[in-house]
Structure formats: structure tokens, C-alpha cells
Design an enzyme around this catalytic site. Structure first.
Site, PDB file in Angstrom:
ATOM      1  N   ASP A 200      20.238  39.569  16.263  1.00 45.03           N
ATOM      2  CA  ASP A 200      20.755  40.474  14.909  1.00 45.03           C
ATOM      3  C   ASP A 200      22.061  40.687  14.828  1.00 45.03           C
ATOM      4  O   ASP A 200      22.721  41.635  14.211  1.00 45.03           O
ATOM      5  CB  ASP A 200      20.091  41.911  14.842  1.00 45.03           C
ATOM      6  CG  ASP A 200      18.582  41.703  15.090  1.00 45.03           C
ATOM      7  OD1 ASP A 200      17.822  40.853  14.408  1.00 45.03           O
ATOM      8  OD2 ASP A 200      17.736  42.505  15.701  1.00 45.03           O
ATOM      9  N   GLU A 201      22.876  39.692  15.423  1.00 40.84           N
ATOM     10  CA  GLU A 201      24.481  39.898  15.281  1.00 40.84           C
ATOM     11  C   GLU A 201      25.077  39.486  13.928  1.00 40.84           C
ATOM     12  O   GLU A 201      26.045  39.727  13.627  1.00 40.84           O
ATOM     13  CB  GLU A 201      25.058  38.886  16.445  1.00 40.84           C
ATOM     14  CG  GLU A 201      24.581  39.661  17.885  1.00 40.84           C
ATOM     15  CD  GLU A 201      23.467  38.642  18.467  1.00 40.84           C
ATOM     16  OE1 GLU A 201      22.869  37.996  17.785  1.00 40.84           O
ATOM     17  OE2 GLU A 201      23.272  38.859  19.427  1.00 40.84           O
TER      18      GLU A 201
ATOM     19  N   LYS B  34      24.484  36.279  12.761  1.00 39.47           N
ATOM     20  CA  LYS B  34      24.472  34.962  12.878  1.00 39.47           C
ATOM     21  C   LYS B  34      24.182  33.919  11.764  1.00 39.47           C
ATOM     22  O   LYS B  34      24.857  32.998  11.349  1.00 39.47           O
ATOM     23  CB  LYS B  34      23.661  34.058  14.100  1.00 39.47           C
ATOM     24  CG  LYS B  34      23.931  34.686  15.361  1.00 39.47           C
ATOM     25  CD  LYS B  34      23.054  34.233  16.553  1.00 39.47           C
ATOM     26  CE  LYS B  34      21.503  34.616  16.265  1.00 39.47           C
ATOM     27  NZ  LYS B  34      21.181  36.146  16.490  1.00 39.47           N
ATOM     28  N   GLY B  35      23.085  34.205  10.959  1.00 38.99           N
ATOM     29  CA  GLY B  35      23.018  33.557   9.747  1.00 38.99           C
ATOM     30  C   GLY B  35      24.190  33.583   8.852  1.00 38.99           C
ATOM     31  O   GLY B  35      24.319  32.504   8.375  1.00 38.99           O
ATOM     32  N   LYS B  36      24.872  34.469   8.799  1.00 40.69           N
ATOM     33  CA  LYS B  36      25.931  34.348   7.664  1.00 40.69           C
ATOM     34  C   LYS B  36      27.073  33.555   8.349  1.00 40.69           C
ATOM     35  O   LYS B  36      27.697  32.773   7.680  1.00 40.69           O
ATOM     36  CB  LYS B  36      26.511  35.847   7.536  1.00 40.69           C
ATOM     37  CG  LYS B  36      27.646  36.022   6.802  1.00 40.69           C
ATOM     38  CD  LYS B  36      28.394  37.194   6.593  1.00 40.69           C
ATOM     39  CE  LYS B  36      29.852  37.244   5.686  1.00 40.69           C
ATOM     40  NZ  LYS B  36      30.215  38.479   5.499  1.00 40.69           N
TER      41      LYS B  36
ATOM     42  N   ALA C  62      12.706  35.508  14.813  1.00 42.32           N
ATOM     43  CA  ALA C  62      13.971  35.512  14.083  1.00 42.32           C
ATOM     44  C   ALA C  62      13.896  35.885  12.675  1.00 42.32           C
ATOM     45  O   ALA C  62      12.897  35.403  11.858  1.00 42.32           O
ATOM     46  CB  ALA C  62      14.658  34.291  14.452  1.00 42.32           C
ATOM     47  N   GLY C  63      15.078  36.393  12.220  1.00 44.85           N
ATOM     48  CA  GLY C  63      15.136  36.450  10.548  1.00 44.85           C
ATOM     49  C   GLY C  63      16.598  36.561  10.291  1.00 44.85           C
ATOM     50  O   GLY C  63      17.462  37.297  10.815  1.00 44.85           O
ATOM     51  N   HIS C  64      16.986  35.237   9.761  1.00 48.03           N
ATOM     52  CA  HIS C  64      18.540  35.049   9.646  1.00 48.03           C
ATOM     53  C   HIS C  64      18.609  35.368   8.114  1.00 48.03           C
ATOM     54  O   HIS C  64      18.187  34.783   7.205  1.00 48.03           O
ATOM     55  CB  HIS C  64      19.175  33.770  10.042  1.00 48.03           C
ATOM     56  CG  HIS C  64      18.847  33.595  11.462  1.00 48.03           C
ATOM     57  ND1 HIS C  64      18.924  32.341  12.109  1.00 48.03           N
ATOM     58  CD2 HIS C  64      18.880  34.449  12.544  1.00 48.03           C
ATOM     59  CE1 HIS C  64      18.970  32.760  13.386  1.00 48.03           C
ATOM     60  NE2 HIS C  64      19.014  33.729  13.576  1.00 48.03           N
ATOM     61  N   THR C  65      19.588  36.596   7.778  1.00 55.02           N
ATOM     62  CA  THR C  65      19.628  37.106   6.384  1.00 55.02           C
ATOM     63  C   THR C  65      21.200  36.411   5.996  1.00 55.02           C
ATOM     64  O   THR C  65      22.138  36.421   6.646  1.00 55.02           O
ATOM     65  CB  THR C  65      19.889  38.454   6.478  1.00 55.02           C
ATOM     66  OG1 THR C  65      18.684  38.872   7.245  1.00 55.02           O
ATOM     67  CG2 THR C  65      19.946  38.934   5.104  1.00 55.02           C
TER      68      THR C  65
ATOM     69  N   THR D 290       7.667  40.864  18.929  1.00 55.58           N
ATOM     70  CA  THR D 290       7.349  41.058  17.367  1.00 55.58           C
ATOM     71  C   THR D 290       6.020  40.766  16.994  1.00 55.58           C
ATOM     72  O   THR D 290       5.654  40.731  15.864  1.00 55.58           O
ATOM     73  CB  THR D 290       8.212  40.024  16.660  1.00 55.58           C
ATOM     74  OG1 THR D 290       7.874  38.653  17.496  1.00 55.58           O
ATOM     75  CG2 THR D 290       9.819  40.149  16.956  1.00 55.58           C
TER      76      THR D 290
ATOM     77  N   ARG E  63       1.422  23.586  30.112  1.00 53.73           N
ATOM     78  CA  ARG E  63       1.022  22.252  29.670  1.00 53.73           C
ATOM     79  C   ARG E  63      -0.386  22.083  29.338  1.00 53.73           C
ATOM     80  O   ARG E  63      -1.010  21.237  29.264  1.00 53.73           O
ATOM     81  CB  ARG E  63       1.018  21.199  31.211  1.00 53.73           C
ATOM     82  CG  ARG E  63       2.370  21.030  31.527  1.00 53.73           C
ATOM     83  CD  ARG E  63       2.361  20.546  33.042  1.00 53.73           C
ATOM     84  NE  ARG E  63       1.769  21.589  33.908  1.00 53.73           N
ATOM     85  CZ  ARG E  63       1.717  21.611  35.192  1.00 53.73           C
ATOM     86  NH1 ARG E  63       1.961  20.353  35.646  1.00 53.73           N
ATOM     87  NH2 ARG E  63       1.605  22.581  35.879  1.00 53.73           N
TER      88      ARG E  63
ATOM     89  N   GLN F 201      18.169  35.132  18.313  1.00 52.38           N
ATOM     90  CA  GLN F 201      18.287  35.975  19.246  1.00 52.38           C
ATOM     91  C   GLN F 201      19.679  36.096  19.817  1.00 52.38           C
ATOM     92  O   GLN F 201      20.484  35.740  18.922  1.00 52.38           O
ATOM     93  CB  GLN F 201      16.997  35.936  20.489  1.00 52.38           C
ATOM     94  CG  GLN F 201      15.685  36.230  19.756  1.00 52.38           C
ATOM     95  CD  GLN F 201      14.839  34.950  19.349  1.00 52.38           C
ATOM     96  OE1 GLN F 201      15.108  33.847  19.563  1.00 52.38           O
ATOM     97  NE2 GLN F 201      14.244  35.077  18.069  1.00 52.38           N
TER      98      GLN F 201
ATOM     99  N   THR G 108      13.118  37.708  25.362  1.00 47.82           N
ATOM    100  CA  THR G 108      12.232  36.965  24.575  1.00 47.82           C
ATOM    101  C   THR G 108      12.009  35.690  25.448  1.00 47.82           C
ATOM    102  O   THR G 108      12.256  35.688  26.280  1.00 47.82           O
ATOM    103  CB  THR G 108      12.645  36.241  22.957  1.00 47.82           C
ATOM    104  OG1 THR G 108      11.758  35.679  22.233  1.00 47.82           O
ATOM    105  CG2 THR G 108      14.030  35.333  23.244  1.00 47.82           C
TER     106      THR G 108
HETATM  107  P1  IMP Z   1       9.242  38.174  21.252  1.00 44.35           P
HETATM  108  O1  IMP Z   1      10.351  37.220  20.866  1.00 44.35           O
HETATM  109  O2  IMP Z   1       8.519  38.637  19.783  1.00 44.35           O
HETATM  110  O3  IMP Z   1       8.495  38.101  22.172  1.00 44.35           O
HETATM  111  O4  IMP Z   1       9.813  39.885  21.514  1.00 44.35           O
HETATM  112  C1  IMP Z   1      10.581  39.974  22.669  1.00 44.35           C
HETATM  113  C2  IMP Z   1      11.699  40.831  22.657  1.00 44.35           C
HETATM  114  O5  IMP Z   1      12.631  40.192  21.843  1.00 44.35           O
HETATM  115  C3  IMP Z   1      11.338  42.131  21.600  1.00 44.35           C
HETATM  116  O6  IMP Z   1      12.269  43.093  22.125  1.00 44.35           O
HETATM  117  C4  IMP Z   1      11.719  41.634  20.136  1.00 44.35           C
HETATM  118  O7  IMP Z   1      11.994  42.914  19.576  1.00 44.35           O
HETATM  119  C5  IMP Z   1      13.049  40.944  20.761  1.00 44.35           C
HETATM  120  N1  IMP Z   1      13.341  39.892  19.585  1.00 44.35           N
HETATM  121  C6  IMP Z   1      12.759  38.828  19.355  1.00 44.35           C
HETATM  122  N2  IMP Z   1      13.312  38.105  18.365  1.00 44.35           N
HETATM  123  C7  IMP Z   1      14.384  38.726  17.944  1.00 44.35           C
HETATM  124  C8  IMP Z   1      15.163  38.839  16.784  1.00 44.35           C
HETATM  125  O8  IMP Z   1      15.566  37.562  16.205  1.00 44.35           O
HETATM  126  N3  IMP Z   1      16.446  39.637  16.835  1.00 44.35           N
HETATM  127  C9  IMP Z   1      16.215  40.661  17.528  1.00 44.35           C
HETATM  128  N4  IMP Z   1      15.255  41.036  18.569  1.00 44.35           N
HETATM  129  C10 IMP Z   1      14.327  40.116  18.680  1.00 44.35           C
END
Ligand code: IMP
Length: 428
Positions: A13-14, A16-18, A39-42, A129, A143, A224, A239
């Protein structure tokens, strides 16, 4: 532009998308190499907000090839919804999007077990998530995963799904007291997705190898951040993929010698969503204030993010493992109203000073952050377009970060709009 990897320097969530959106202008190809729809890139373009979960952030530029690499895990339902919603908003997807046929797919049992496992963990929940990311990567390494290429061949898919479900259904019933999954339901649903995704499937490694030889400029989009990397992060609160620069090679098939540069992205403070140690987390008053000003809620799950002071220990670790040549600093404007700022330079635990990132989760959870204090600038930076026009104390803050990190800040983001970015000259 050289072939460049963009990496998060903190816990994701730094912003990066922008940064990827800005750098995409000079790239021919943008490729995601790990993670999935966790992930969610805004990206904000002319007041319109786009949140991308799987499709690379370069897609908003016309005539750029956007690739989902083999290292990404794909939930086909989410992917198709994202494609549809982008098409409705006028984004050209069909001629620009390509997906590695070696990427692994997320199935309903991955999502359910992700949640069931979290439910079973008592004190040590990871706060995933719930998108099935970890279980899908676990099947890949065991595998027993199913790849896009497998889905596209009816016989292979039938056989793989049947044998997977044989095992999974027993585990679901015996361990989790869950009724298990119907072969026919999943087979029919996913065969439907196959028909729609087929047109995007391709050989990513071959394509990129030829593109690189032909002088095309490739931008690798990390998801991430380094502290969530399965090897280098705050394990097990991470993750399940390599969110560090090395992941770009594994997740695309591009050789390390064809990657020329790594750019880190860090917020001017720190945030974390999900569980796990966070030494510099604010106390409640400041936490609310910064969360509100920075709109710190997860782009994927909507969960409130924890917020804290800039932690130079974790960013230094990110520099060590990624070799950032430069750093983009985001959300500086969120700190505009603070009278005093702190930067964590080291941790202290049981009398020992840790300047380098400690692998021990016990140390991370119980350490005391050592801070230096800096005066704030208490002025609006959101309209500033050049470094020299930033308030003096904002420039001092950035310069101090550069000193502590031994890396230059090349971009400073002061708002969500594409234009709200300050380019800073860096001498090499
Ligand atoms: P997972 O990737 O859903 O297995 O989650 C593992 C950890 O990574 C959790 O603490 C999530 O909140 C965090 N996480 C996964 N994806 C993101 C992301 O895109 N941004 C911030 N935290 C993330």
C-alpha cells in the site's frame, strides 16, 4: 527507459499503482509478476478512480502491452469481472492484455480454506485477505496446482480437478467439518471461464525474451511490499510470494541480466494492514488522524490500515535485498499538519540495539523503536510542483531520510492525482 522493477519498501500500500502509472508512459510492456487479487492498486485519472487487483496498472495507457506473469495467482472470476468493468469504462483490454499460460489458478477451495485456517488459528492469526492466495501458492509448490494451460485442455483439467478434489474433500470433511466441493459445479463454472480467458493466454517467458532482445522497455510491477515477502518479511505475518526484486525474474521468466534498475516506493510514514509486528505504530489519537487524512483503508478489503512513523530499519532492509537505485516517496502531504515528526532509526530489545532488521518475530514484537524527532512544516504541500518550493522542513525531512537510507528520493507524491508528483533531480 531501462527495464525497471517497482517494489514496495514497506508492508504494501505504498502507492505503487500511481508510480507505475507515471513510469508506464516510457515503457512498452508492463508486467505483474507475483501476488494476486490480494493487491489493490489505486490510480486516479481526471477525478476518476480505478482500483486494479490483477490487471497491471499500465492498462490505463493506450498501446502498452500489459502482462499477468506466471508468478501471479489468478482468480478467474475476479479477473473477468475486472476486465468487464474496465471495458465498460472505455479501457482497451482485448488488444493489450496477455496472461501467462503457466500462471496458477485460484479455486473455491483455496478461498474457503484460507478463511477456515485463519479461523482455527487462535493467537496467531495472519489477517489474510481471505482471497485464497496462500493456499493457491501452497498447491503450486506441492505440485498439485492447476495452471491456466491445464484449464484450457478439457481432459487435463478434468483429470487434475478430480484428483485434487479427491484429496481436498477428505481434508475438508475430516479436519474442517466442511461438506467439501462438487466436481461438476467447479468443472462447469471454470470451463465457462476458460472460454473467456483463452484469448489472453500466451507464453510469457518466450514473448518477453524476444521483446527484451528487440529493445522493448519493460516495467515490472511489484505487489505488496518487502516486509510482506515470504522470505524477507516479518514471517509468518507475510504474503505467500516474493514481493522483492528477485520475484520479477521468477514470476516472468526474464533473466536477472535483462533487468537494469530497481525503484523502491515508500510512504512518507508507515502503514500495515492485517496482523503482525509493527514497531512504529502510532498511539490511538494520531492513528485516527493520519488514517483519516491519508484515507488509509485497504483497497481490496476495506480494512482500516494501522499507521505509524517512518521506520528506517525496515526500509533499509528493503534497500539491502532489492538494491533500490532510487526511491519514490508517497503521501508526503498527509503529514502536512503535524507539528513534530519522528523517524525510527533502530530498535532496542533487552539492552541490544538493532540497526538492521531482526529476523526474530519476538524481537520485532517486543522491541522499542528508537526515534529522532524533527519539526513539521505545517503547510500545504499538495499543490507544490518542484522540490525547491516545498517548505524548508519538508525538504529537511526528505534529505534526512536520504541520509539515513543512503538512497536518493527521485519522486515525491503529494496527492492522488497523476499531476501531483514532484520530480527531484538526482546526481549519480
Ligand atoms: P494474503 O496475501 O491474503 O495471504 O495476506 C497475508 C498478509 O499480507 C495479510 O497481513 C494481508 O493483510 C497482507 N497483504 C496482502 N496483500 C496486501 C496488499 O496488497 N497490501 C497490503 N497488505 C497486503
Amino acid at each position: 527507459m531501462m527495464n525497471t522493477v517497482i517494489i514496495g519498501a514497506q508492508w504494501g500500500d505504498e502507492g505503487k499503482g500511481k508510480i507505475i502509472d507515471v513510469l508506464s508512459r516510457k515503457a512498452d510492456i508492463i508486467v505483474r509478476f507475483q501476488g494476486g487479487n490480494n493487491a489493490g492498486h489505486t490510480i486516479v485519472v481526471n477525478e476518476q478512480q480505478f482500483i486494479l487487483h490483477l490487471v497491471p496498472s499500465g492498462i490505463l495507457h493506450k498501446d502498452k502491452i500489459c502482462i499477468i506473469g506466471n508468478g501471479v495467482v489468478i482468480d478467474p472470476q475476479v479477473l473477468l469481472e475486472e476486465i468487464e468493468s474496465l471495458k465498460k469504462r472505455g479501457v482497451d483490454i482485448d488488444s493489450n492484455l496477455k496472461i501467462s499460460d503457466q500462471a496458477h489458478l485460484i479455486f473455491p477451495y483455496h478461498k474457503i480454506i484460507d478463511r477456515l485456517r485463519e479461523g482455527k488459528r487462535k493467537a496467531h492469526k495472519i489477517g489474510t485477505t481471505g482471497r485464497g492466495i496462500g493456499p493457491c501458492y501452497a498447491d503450486k509448490v506441492s505440485r498439485t496446482g492447476i495452471r491456466l494451460i491445464d484449464l484450457l485442455d478439457k481432459d487435463v483439467f478434468r483429470e487434475k480437478l478430480a484428483s485434487t478434489l479427491d484429496e481436498k474433500n477428505e481434508i475438508f470433511k475430516k479436519i474442517y467439518h466442511h461438506r467439501g466441493f462438487s466436481f461438476k459445479q467447479i468443472y462447469d463454472e471454470y470451463s465457462g471461464y476458460a472460454g473467456k480467458i483463452k484469448r489472453y493466454a500466451f507464453d510469457c517467458a518466450q514473448f518477453l525474451s524476444e521483446a527484451v532482445k528487440g529493445g522493448k522497455r519493460v516495467l515490472f510491477e511489484g505487489a505488496q511490499g518487502t516486509s510482506l515477502d515470504v522470505d524477507f518479511g516479518t514471517y509468518p505475518y507475510v504474503t505467500s510470494s516474493n514481493a522483492t526484486a528477485g520475484g520479477a525474474c521468477i514470476g516472468t521468466g526474464v533473466s536477472p541480466v535483462d533487468i537494469h534498475k530497481v525503484v523502491g516506493v515508500a510512504k512518507a510514514y508507515t502503514t500495515r494492514v492485517g496482523r503482525g509486528p509493527f514497531p512504529t505504530q502510532f498511539s490511538s489519537n494520531l492513528l485516527e488522524k493520519i488514517r483519516c487524512k491519508g484515507r488509509e483503508f485497504g483497497a481490496t478489503t476495506g480494512r482500516p490500515r494501522r499507521c505509524g512513523w517512518f521506520d528506517a530499519v525496515i526500509v533499509r532492509r528493503a534497500i539491502t535485498v532489492n538494491h533500490f537505485e532510487e526511491l519514490a516517496l508517497t503521501k508526503l502531504d498527509v503529514l502536512d499538519e503535524l507539528k513534530k515528526l519522528k523517524i525510527c532509526t533502530a530498535y532496542k530489545y533487552r539492552g541490544k540495539i538493532y540497526r538492521d532488521f531482526p529476523a526474530s518475530i519476538k524481537v520485532l514484537q517486543n522491541c522499542r523503536p528508537l526515534y529522532e524527532e524533527h519539526p513539521g512544516w505545517t503547510g500545504n504541500t499538495s499543490q507544490v510542483t518542484s522540490f525547491r518550493d516545498l517548505p524548508l522542513n519538508a525538504r529537511r525531512y526528505i534529505k534526512r531520510l536520504e541520509q539515513l537510507l543512503k538512497v536518493k528520493v527521485s519522486m515525491i507524491s503529494v496527492g492522488s492525482q497523476r499531476e501531483q508528483i514532484i520530480r527531484k533531480e538526482i546526481s549519480r
